[in-house]
Design an enzyme around this catalytic site. Sequence first.
Site, PDB file in Angstrom:
ATOM      1  N   LYS A  80      85.805  49.902  10.998  1.00 38.77           N
ATOM      2  CA  LYS A  80      84.536  50.597  11.212  1.00 38.77           C
ATOM      3  C   LYS A  80      83.391  49.619  10.960  1.00 38.77           C
ATOM      4  CE  LYS A  80      82.129  54.794   9.532  1.00 38.77           C
ATOM      5  NZ  LYS A  80      82.262  55.921   8.586  1.00 38.77           N
ATOM      6  N   SER A 155      82.158  60.407  10.587  1.00 41.95           N
ATOM      7  CA  SER A 155      81.423  59.353  11.256  1.00 41.95           C
ATOM      8  C   SER A 155      82.289  58.206  11.756  1.00 41.95           C
ATOM      9  CB  SER A 155      80.374  58.785  10.296  1.00 41.95           C
ATOM     10  OG  SER A 155      81.007  58.218   9.152  1.00 41.95           O
ATOM     11  N   SER A 179      84.593  61.763   6.645  1.00 39.52           N
ATOM     12  CA  SER A 179      84.448  60.897   7.812  1.00 39.52           C
ATOM     13  C   SER A 179      85.690  60.123   8.218  1.00 39.52           C
ATOM     14  CB  SER A 179      83.293  59.905   7.583  1.00 39.52           C
ATOM     15  OG  SER A 179      82.062  60.574   7.618  1.00 39.52           O
TER      16      SER A 179
END
Length: 487
Positions: A80, A155, A179
């Site tokens: 990420k 996210s 997330s």
Amino acid sequence: MTTAGMTAAAMATALRAGELTPAQLLADARAQLAGQGRSLNAFLALTDELADQQAGRAARMLHDDPVAAGPLCGIPVAFKDVLCVEGYLTTAGSRILETFRPPYTATAVQRLLDAGAVPVGKTNCDEFAMGSSTENSAYGPTGNPWDVERVPGGSSGGSAAAVGAGIVPISYGSDTGGSIRQPASLCGVVGFKPTYGRVSRYGLIAFASSLDQVGPFAHTVEDAASAYLAVAGHDVRDSTSVPDEVDDPLAAMRDGVRGLRLGVPREYMGEGLEDGVRQRVTEAIAVLEGLGASIQEVSLPSTDLGLSTYYIIAPAECSSNLARYDGVRFGRRVERPSLTDTFLRTRDEGFGDEVKRRVMLGTYALSSGYYDAYYRRAQKVRTLIAREFDAVFESVDALVCPTSPKVAFTTGAIQDPLEMYLNDALTIPVNLAGLPGMSLPCGFAEGLPVGLQVIAPRLRDARVFQVAAAYEAATDWHLLRAPLVAA
């Protein structure tokens, strides 16, 4: 041999048998990314030079001592874009960091590099990890590999989609309020959030420091266990890092669930849950019962306070953490005649609407005259929520429940921020209490994946894998691959 959608464990076996090389796996990942993966917008940057270096290094490690080389040696992975990699663009999905190249590498990333993993690139995410759909990225939304017109969750949506689409078998995200687990549920993969402090946050771009935790995505519980072990453990550079020895999840996975007491929180199965999700989760719980676990209903009465508590604490910490983005030391800078105007224009142009919303909420909650009324009271409720979990775990060994109240929704379908926040209602309490949790596939509703959430007491991360592995072994959901995976 087609490697798209292959598990990391299968790749590792093929590497040691000489059927594949790290360079071949990397080439296949790049081909999948250039093909079907392109429509997802799952990656923001590629780490090509580092990947080539690591592929060569992994080949040497496997040649010199294949036994000593760990299970991720030669395996393509993704991170990420909130995890720093020295010299490579790290934007956190924000315009304010569009040119930022960190001078250091996150501990979690470095541990993977040391293990011989091959980093393909940095994945898309909601800006500064603030969102539940990966629609808040400044670089465009990510699609769901089961239906590119739908969201992958957030996210860490790019990381979940990268695994779901078969681009990489393992990726890493961060989980502040769900997330990792929520996008894992929506993309039909495994996602694990460790106990807070189990994985170093050094080099993780902070959203809410008392809640953020790094964890993996994978196709199977076994791969998730290997991915977790590769990054877990104490780090002196993180003051919140837990010094206790890490329990072996791979060993726990062999124990099964016979005799375990599993609780089902009644508050997690109530209002707001889609019928299809409720049915699939109920069926999954029945499978666990059939494997010898005892099932009992339990109560976490402060669950309905979790969302409002989170949206005071997390924005308050966000307001503090994001104060550093002022156009002076690094990142985007919008020049204006006065320093004050430079600050204001830099932050106005650099931050998106959701980030601005949370910064303003947090600044208000911390402001003079409101601190006690909001932030201090929210911290007290957080303690209450943690104590309720502690009390429940005196009578059960783990909890099983839905991960997300709904399946993946169409991109752009939810415009109301409060409605969007409700997507994390079943994951947020776990972060507030600092507990380990996992989402794993348990079926489909409306043709889209549903996730089963497993929650265990603090520092009992291995128990999560124990329960999840037993369910996975009794079902076939983990064998299914999204339509976007190359045949």
